[in-house]
Design a protein around this motif. Structure first.
Motif, PDB file in Angstrom:
ATOM      1  N   ASN A  96     -47.351  44.330 102.459  1.00  0.00           N
ATOM      2  CA  ASN A  96     -46.629  44.875 103.613  1.00  0.00           C
ATOM      3  C   ASN A  96     -47.579  45.165 104.769  1.00  0.00           C
ATOM      4  O   ASN A  96     -48.771  45.378 104.581  1.00  0.00           O
ATOM      5  CB  ASN A  96     -45.884  46.151 103.228  1.00  0.00           C
ATOM      6  N   TRP A  97     -47.031  45.174 105.970  1.00  0.00           N
ATOM      7  CA  TRP A  97     -47.782  45.537 107.162  1.00  0.00           C
ATOM      8  C   TRP A  97     -47.721  47.047 107.347  1.00  0.00           C
ATOM      9  O   TRP A  97     -46.716  47.672 107.045  1.00  0.00           O
ATOM     10  CB  TRP A  97     -47.212  44.834 108.390  1.00  0.00           C
ATOM     11  N   SER A 178     -44.928  36.727 110.560  1.00  0.00           N
ATOM     12  CA  SER A 178     -45.454  36.981 109.216  1.00  0.00           C
ATOM     13  C   SER A 178     -46.799  36.274 109.079  1.00  0.00           C
ATOM     14  O   SER A 178     -47.335  35.732 110.041  1.00  0.00           O
ATOM     15  CB  SER A 178     -44.474  36.503 108.148  1.00  0.00           C
ATOM     16  N   GLU A 179     -47.359  36.275 107.860  1.00  0.00           N
ATOM     17  CA  GLU A 179     -48.556  35.497 107.570  1.00  0.00           C
ATOM     18  C   GLU A 179     -48.211  34.014 107.532  1.00  0.00           C
ATOM     19  O   GLU A 179     -47.046  33.624 107.397  1.00  0.00           O
ATOM     20  CB  GLU A 179     -49.150  35.915 106.221  1.00  0.00           C
ATOM     21  N   ASN A 185     -48.931  36.288 100.596  1.00  0.00           N
ATOM     22  CA  ASN A 185     -47.597  36.695 101.027  1.00  0.00           C
ATOM     23  C   ASN A 185     -47.643  37.978 101.848  1.00  0.00           C
ATOM     24  O   ASN A 185     -48.459  38.870 101.591  1.00  0.00           O
ATOM     25  CB  ASN A 185     -46.690  36.929  99.815  1.00  0.00           C
ATOM     26  N   ASP A 187     -44.863  40.656 104.473  1.00  0.00           N
ATOM     27  CA  ASP A 187     -43.522  40.933 104.959  1.00  0.00           C
ATOM     28  C   ASP A 187     -43.243  40.215 106.277  1.00  0.00           C
ATOM     29  O   ASP A 187     -44.155  39.867 107.026  1.00  0.00           O
ATOM     30  CB  ASP A 187     -43.331  42.439 105.210  1.00  0.00           C
ATOM     31  N   PHE A 188     -41.955  40.042 106.555  1.00  0.00           N
ATOM     32  CA  PHE A 188     -41.523  39.670 107.894  1.00  0.00           C
ATOM     33  C   PHE A 188     -41.448  40.940 108.734  1.00  0.00           C
ATOM     34  O   PHE A 188     -40.980  41.977 108.269  1.00  0.00           O
ATOM     35  CB  PHE A 188     -40.131  39.024 107.865  1.00  0.00           C
ATOM     36  N   LEU A 210     -51.312  37.109 112.008  1.00  0.00           N
ATOM     37  CA  LEU A 210     -49.887  37.090 112.348  1.00  0.00           C
ATOM     38  C   LEU A 210     -49.491  35.785 113.021  1.00  0.00           C
ATOM     39  O   LEU A 210     -50.096  35.388 114.026  1.00  0.00           O
ATOM     40  CB  LEU A 210     -49.559  38.262 113.270  1.00  0.00           C
TER      41      LEU A 210
END
Length: 238
Positions: A96-97, A178-179, A185, A187-188, A210
């Protein structure tokens, strides 16, 4: 007051009808309906006159505004900071960001090898820049702010829309980020369409990266979606 007079009139009707033996009288459905109507009328008519309790006055919702150091108008800023995430090639760790505050309280120096928190950089240049998005952010670090909207109960992030549905208010709109698909992986998130850089440093320091997200038809039905288009987004409150 009209409300008070109306209530007295209803009470008078009930008393006149049943007299002193009212407590022993079996109420008919219509009688009970009249009493329920009086209760409802008194409740709704007095509701606007009741002062808000401290808890009611403190009702609000929070959300992160990615890519901006400030919050929209009529919104309180809780804090501003820097977007953080996992290193783009790490296979483990968080996905997560995070909106990291600019005034952290740092822990002790540690020798463990789990360095899993990095700053995030825009990886958006002329080859993948969404129309309308700033063009000078490549390899710049990403700011963020945590905002609080008073008097709201819900926050909803909608991917694929730049406007909110009826009854909802848009706090900001932008592009889904996202990445990169070949990286770890992540999050959006909804990046503000008027994003800015954290500071004036321009060196490529990597970290969490990003990228804008585009739609791909197949299992994603087209129409209504369209192949290879940048995905819009908006953050809504109600």
């Amino acid at each position: 007051m009209p409300t008070y007079g109306f209530a007295i009139a209803i009470v008078a009707i009930v008393v006149c009808a049943y007299g002193h033996d009212c407590t022993k009288y079996n109420l008919t459905p219509s009688d009970q309906s009249l009493i329920d109507m009086m209760k409802h009328y008194l409740h709704t008519s007095r509701k606007a006159d009741c002062p808000l309790t401290p808890i009611q006055q403190d009702i609000g919702v929070t959300y992160v505004r990615w890519g901006k150091k400030t919050c929209p108008g009529n919104t309180d800023i809780v804090y501003s900071g820097q977007t953080g995430g996992n290193y783009y090639t790490n296979n483990g760790g968080g996905s997560n960001w995070l909106c990291l505050p600019n005034d952290p309280e740092n822990g002790n120096v540690s020798s463990n090898s789990n360095d899993g928190l990095y700053g995030a950089e825009y990886q958006i240049n002329s080859s993948n820049n969404p129309s309308g998005f700033p063009t000078n952010l490549y390899n710049k670090e990403v700011p963020c702010s945590v905002c609080r909207r008073k008097g709201k109960f819900s926050v909803l992030v909608i991917a694929g829309k730049k406007s909110c549905y009826k009854g909802w208010k848009s706090e900001y709109s932008g592009f889904l980020i996202s990445e990169y698909k070949g990286h770890t992986n992540a999050d959006f998130i909804c990046m503000d369409g008027e994003a800015e850089q954290l500071d004036n440093r321009s060196s490529n320091e990597e970290g969490a990266l990003l990228y804008p997200v585009r739609a791909k038809c197949g299992s994603l039905r087209c129409p209504p979606y369209k192949d290879n288009t940048v995905v819009l987004c908006t953050v809504c409150t109600k």
